[in-house]
Design an enzyme around this catalytic site. Sequence first.
Site, mmCIF file in Angstrom:
data_model
loop_
_atom_site.group_PDB
_atom_site.id
_atom_site.type_symbol
_atom_site.label_atom_id
_atom_site.label_comp_id
_atom_site.label_asym_id
_atom_site.label_seq_id
_atom_site.Cartn_x
_atom_site.Cartn_y
_atom_site.Cartn_z
ATOM 1 N N ASP A 5 32.417 51.659 30.332
ATOM 2 C CA ASP A 5 31.832 52.548 29.330
ATOM 3 C C ASP A 5 32.618 53.853 29.354
ATOM 4 O O ASP A 5 32.526 54.628 30.316
ATOM 5 C CB ASP A 5 30.356 52.783 29.657
ATOM 6 C CG ASP A 5 29.703 53.817 28.753
ATOM 7 O OD1 ASP A 5 30.248 54.091 27.666
ATOM 8 O OD2 ASP A 5 28.640 54.351 29.139
ATOM 9 N N ILE A 6 33.402 54.106 28.295
ATOM 10 C CA ILE A 6 34.294 55.263 28.260
ATOM 11 C C ILE A 6 33.633 56.386 27.465
ATOM 12 O O ILE A 6 33.345 56.238 26.273
ATOM 13 C CB ILE A 6 35.644 54.899 27.622
ATOM 14 C CG1 ILE A 6 36.274 53.714 28.351
ATOM 15 C CG2 ILE A 6 36.589 56.099 27.649
ATOM 16 C CD1 ILE A 6 37.438 53.091 27.606
ATOM 17 N N GLY A 7 33.401 57.501 28.134
ATOM 18 C CA GLY A 7 32.767 58.646 27.492
ATOM 19 C C GLY A 7 33.748 59.760 27.223
ATOM 20 O O GLY A 7 34.972 59.566 27.229
ATOM 21 N N ALA A 11 34.927 57.658 32.711
ATOM 22 C CA ALA A 11 34.777 56.236 32.396
ATOM 23 C C ALA A 11 33.979 55.590 33.521
ATOM 24 O O ALA A 11 34.335 55.728 34.695
ATOM 25 C CB ALA A 11 36.136 55.568 32.244
ATOM 26 N N ASP A 74 27.842 54.075 22.129
ATOM 27 C CA ASP A 74 27.116 54.272 23.385
ATOM 28 C C ASP A 74 25.607 54.263 23.135
ATOM 29 O O ASP A 74 24.842 53.689 23.918
ATOM 30 C CB ASP A 74 27.542 55.572 24.069
ATOM 31 C CG ASP A 74 27.424 56.803 23.158
ATOM 32 O OD1 ASP A 74 27.403 56.635 21.918
ATOM 33 O OD2 ASP A 74 27.385 57.926 23.701
#
Length: 209
Positions: A5-7, A11, A74
């Site tokens: 999950d890359i924010g 990550a 997300d």
Amino acid sequence: MLLCDIGNSSASFLDDNKYHSLSLDEFVNFQSEKKVFYISVNDRLKELMKQKAHFVNLEPYFKFDTIYKGLGIDRIAACYTIEDGVVVDVGSAISVDIMSNRMHLGGFILPGIASYRKAYAEISPRLKCELNTQLRLDAFPQRTIDALSYGVFKGICLLIENATHQQKLYFTGGDGQFLANFFEKAIYDKLLVFRGMKKVIEENPQLLH
């Protein structure tokens, strides 16, 4: 199965049941020999992700019932396993989304807790301080640090309560566990986004081959 999950600031990875995270600087150089299923809200890394071998973008595979325009992947992933309830993702921003019978009714976004603290400091050096995370919200503050903290936490909580209408509350994100403590029946699930990603893969078993 390796999920990512890359924010906007880091990550996060779930490798089977092992969770860890990397800063974006570390993630840029990250390589994997096995397939990595990912979602990303970070537009700056779009071109990089196309070049990373073994990375599979799950975003096109989510089938989500909503009329909301521009809903982040997300937020979709966090809501994907929730049939009824309010989903609160507390990170660099705080997103609040309402689900009813697996339909997304809408939601709203607030600044993250760190952003409130930064905003106070920009108003005056006297307002630059850490927030009091032990603060009670049932009495008016009697010192500045508590007044700042009350303004942040009470405001956030009232907005969430107003959206809840006796529904279940599901918290996730880096500050989710802390904020969940202000609500009696809140459920904190650190892996809520990853559960949504897993569900998509189960719905699309061809991705594993």
